[in-house]
Motif scaffolding. Structure first.
Motif, mmCIF file in Angstrom:
data_model
loop_
_atom_site.group_PDB
_atom_site.id
_atom_site.type_symbol
_atom_site.label_atom_id
_atom_site.label_comp_id
_atom_site.label_asym_id
_atom_site.label_seq_id
_atom_site.Cartn_x
_atom_site.Cartn_y
_atom_site.Cartn_z
ATOM 1 N N GLN A 1 -14.599 3.681 -4.262
ATOM 2 C CA GLN A 1 -16.042 3.592 -4.460
ATOM 3 C C GLN A 1 -16.519 4.329 -5.702
ATOM 4 O O GLN A 1 -17.587 4.032 -6.237
ATOM 5 C CB GLN A 1 -16.770 4.119 -3.223
ATOM 6 N N ASN A 2 -15.742 5.296 -6.155
ATOM 7 C CA ASN A 2 -16.133 6.088 -7.326
ATOM 8 C C ASN A 2 -15.614 5.509 -8.634
ATOM 9 O O ASN A 2 -15.787 6.114 -9.701
ATOM 10 C CB ASN A 2 -15.631 7.525 -7.164
ATOM 11 N N GLY A 3 -14.960 4.349 -8.554
ATOM 12 C CA GLY A 3 -14.420 3.734 -9.756
ATOM 13 C C GLY A 3 -13.021 4.191 -10.113
ATOM 14 O O GLY A 3 -12.457 3.752 -11.119
ATOM 15 N N GLY A 4 -12.443 5.067 -9.282
ATOM 16 C CA GLY A 4 -11.082 5.527 -9.520
ATOM 17 C C GLY A 4 -10.061 4.662 -8.774
ATOM 18 O O GLY A 4 -10.401 3.654 -8.161
ATOM 19 N N ARG A 5 -8.801 5.071 -8.839
ATOM 20 C CA ARG A 5 -7.716 4.338 -8.204
ATOM 21 C C ARG A 5 -6.994 5.225 -7.195
ATOM 22 O O ARG A 5 -6.728 6.401 -7.475
ATOM 23 C CB ARG A 5 -6.708 3.855 -9.252
ATOM 24 N N ASP A 6 -6.677 4.650 -6.034
ATOM 25 C CA ASP A 6 -5.987 5.382 -4.976
ATOM 26 C C ASP A 6 -4.736 4.630 -4.534
ATOM 27 O O ASP A 6 -4.676 3.389 -4.598
ATOM 28 C CB ASP A 6 -6.893 5.561 -3.750
ATOM 29 N N ASN A 7 -3.752 5.408 -4.065
ATOM 30 C CA ASN A 7 -2.577 4.857 -3.407
ATOM 31 C C ASN A 7 -2.672 5.165 -1.921
ATOM 32 O O ASN A 7 -2.808 6.333 -1.532
ATOM 33 C CB ASN A 7 -1.293 5.461 -3.973
ATOM 34 N N LEU A 8 -2.631 4.139 -1.093
ATOM 35 C CA LEU A 8 -2.729 4.299 0.348
ATOM 36 C C LEU A 8 -1.396 3.982 1.009
ATOM 37 O O LEU A 8 -0.720 3.025 0.631
ATOM 38 C CB LEU A 8 -3.789 3.360 0.931
ATOM 39 N N LEU A 9 -1.038 4.787 2.006
ATOM 40 C CA LEU A 9 0.140 4.521 2.822
ATOM 41 C C LEU A 9 -0.211 4.826 4.262
ATOM 42 O O LEU A 9 -0.676 5.934 4.567
ATOM 43 C CB LEU A 9 1.316 5.392 2.366
ATOM 44 N N PHE A 10 -0.037 3.858 5.137
ATOM 45 C CA PHE A 10 -0.292 4.092 6.556
ATOM 46 C C PHE A 10 0.872 3.546 7.362
ATOM 47 O O PHE A 10 1.380 2.461 7.108
ATOM 48 C CB PHE A 10 -1.624 3.483 7.005
ATOM 49 N N TYR B 1 8.750 -2.523 20.560
ATOM 50 C CA TYR B 1 8.032 -1.469 19.851
ATOM 51 C C TYR B 1 8.106 -1.779 18.361
ATOM 52 O O TYR B 1 9.206 -1.922 17.803
ATOM 53 C CB TYR B 1 8.660 -0.107 20.149
ATOM 54 N N ALA B 2 6.965 -1.907 17.723
ATOM 55 C CA ALA B 2 6.924 -2.229 16.293
ATOM 56 C C ALA B 2 6.505 -0.996 15.497
ATOM 57 O O ALA B 2 5.493 -0.357 15.809
ATOM 58 C CB ALA B 2 5.938 -3.364 16.031
ATOM 59 N N TYR B 3 7.312 -0.683 14.471
ATOM 60 C CA TYR B 3 6.928 0.385 13.550
ATOM 61 C C TYR B 3 6.311 -0.269 12.323
ATOM 62 O O TYR B 3 6.992 -0.966 11.563
ATOM 63 C CB TYR B 3 8.127 1.240 13.164
ATOM 64 N N GLN B 4 5.005 -0.076 12.147
ATOM 65 C CA GLN B 4 4.251 -0.738 11.093
ATOM 66 C C GLN B 4 4.083 0.175 9.879
ATOM 67 O O GLN B 4 3.799 1.358 10.020
ATOM 68 C CB GLN B 4 2.856 -1.126 11.590
ATOM 69 N N THR B 5 4.229 -0.412 8.701
ATOM 70 C CA THR B 5 3.970 0.316 7.460
ATOM 71 C C THR B 5 3.117 -0.552 6.553
ATOM 72 O O THR B 5 3.457 -1.714 6.287
ATOM 73 C CB THR B 5 5.279 0.673 6.727
ATOM 74 N N GLY B 6 2.010 -0.007 6.083
ATOM 75 C CA GLY B 6 1.164 -0.689 5.112
ATOM 76 C C GLY B 6 1.072 0.129 3.837
ATOM 77 O O GLY B 6 0.930 1.367 3.893
ATOM 78 N N LYS B 7 1.182 -0.530 2.694
ATOM 79 C CA LYS B 7 1.178 0.195 1.419
ATOM 80 C C LYS B 7 0.279 -0.537 0.423
ATOM 81 O O LYS B 7 0.465 -1.723 0.166
ATOM 82 C CB LYS B 7 2.601 0.291 0.873
ATOM 83 N N VAL B 8 -0.700 0.174 -0.090
ATOM 84 C CA VAL B 8 -1.619 -0.369 -1.089
ATOM 85 C C VAL B 8 -1.535 0.501 -2.327
ATOM 86 O O VAL B 8 -1.799 1.708 -2.271
ATOM 87 C CB VAL B 8 -3.074 -0.393 -0.567
ATOM 88 N N ASP B 9 -1.155 -0.079 -3.455
ATOM 89 C CA ASP B 9 -1.007 0.678 -4.700
ATOM 90 C C ASP B 9 -2.192 0.425 -5.632
ATOM 91 O O ASP B 9 -2.583 -0.721 -5.874
ATOM 92 C CB ASP B 9 0.285 0.274 -5.419
ATOM 93 N N GLN B 10 -2.755 1.524 -6.121
ATOM 94 C CA GLN B 10 -3.793 1.479 -7.151
ATOM 95 C C GLN B 10 -5.002 0.617 -6.750
ATOM 96 O O GLN B 10 -5.452 -0.245 -7.494
ATOM 97 C CB GLN B 10 -3.205 0.979 -8.468
ATOM 98 N N VAL B 11 -5.516 0.888 -5.552
ATOM 99 C CA VAL B 11 -6.703 0.170 -5.091
ATOM 100 C C VAL B 11 -7.955 0.866 -5.643
ATOM 101 O O VAL B 11 -8.025 2.095 -5.735
ATOM 102 C CB VAL B 11 -6.749 0.107 -3.551
ATOM 103 N N LEU B 12 -8.931 0.070 -6.031
ATOM 104 C CA LEU B 12 -10.173 0.611 -6.609
ATOM 105 C C LEU B 12 -11.010 1.260 -5.516
ATOM 106 O O LEU B 12 -11.288 0.650 -4.480
ATOM 107 C CB LEU B 12 -10.961 -0.527 -7.265
#
Length: 211
Positions: free
Chosen positions: A138-147, A125-136
């Motif tokens: 569609q509106n030209g802003g920046r988002d932090n994603l965590l899944f 069983y694998a517990y996966q974590t993905g983290k993207v910091d300050q991704v551009l």
């Protein structure tokens, strides 16, 4: 029938040589019992329909990992491993992008201890974590994603014993049927993203029971 001393000596020498050759033939060349520790490097690829832009622009990366195992016997081994992967953030105009996998599981080892090459298969069983910091976005802003979330782990490979207690290992694994939850800028969403990962690893193993 009488045998001369020379004949008796010849027969004895022949038996001794045969015994030595047999002992060399059946000598132990590998083991999977007891504790073992390993370090690995890997290449990972991932895919997701939900994160289609991310996996198309930054769908692979390299990383490293550590693993602790305990062989219950020569066939069955339980393990816990951790892998960290860094992906190219510049392709998605982000500050950073990485994956981590924490995986408990069981490994099935094949072939006898008289062989240096030992194939294996494993599930877990694998517990996966993905983290993207300050991704551009569609509106030209920046988002932090965590899944993050669980997935099935399936793997197979080869372990080659250079000499006891050291071996090298080459394997491949997949983490499939993952449905991680998604956070956007620190807030939970109701979304669940499909996610699969594929990894090829090369590592070195130390079998502590043979020290």
């Amino acid at each position: 029938m009488r045998y001369s001393p020379f004949t008796i000596l010849l027969i004895g020498a022949t038996l001794l040589m045969s015994t030595n050759l047999l002992a060399q033939t059946i000598r132990q060349r590998s083991t999977t019992e007891g504790f073992n520790l390993s370090l690995q490097g890997h290449y990972m690829n991932w895919s997701s329909d939900y994160f289609q832009f991310l996996d198309e622009r930054s769908g692979n990366g390299i990383g490293f990992g550590g693993r602790a195992g305990f062989g219950l016997n020569q066939r069955y081994e339980v393990f816990l491993q951790y892998n960290y992967t860094s992906l190219n953030a510049s392709n998605i105009a982000a500050q950073s992008f990485h994956f981590s996998h924490l995986t408990p599981g069981i490994r099935f080892n094949f072939s006898p201890t008289t062989r240096a090459l030992r194939p294996y298969a494993e599930v877990g069983y694998a517990y996966q974590t993905g983290k993207v910091d300050q991704v551009l976005n569609q509106n030209g802003g920046r988002d932090n994603l965590l899944f993050k979330g669980g997935a099935a782990h399936i793997g197979a490979g080869l372990t080659y014993f250079v000499s006891l207690p050291i071996a090298i290992t080459l394997g491949g694994s997949v983490q499939v049927a993952g449905k991680p939850t998604v956070q956007l800028n620190g807030r939970d969403t109701s979304d669940q993203a499909d996610l699969s990962a594929y990894r090829i690893s090369l590592g070195i193993v130390l079998y502590l029971s043979e020290l």
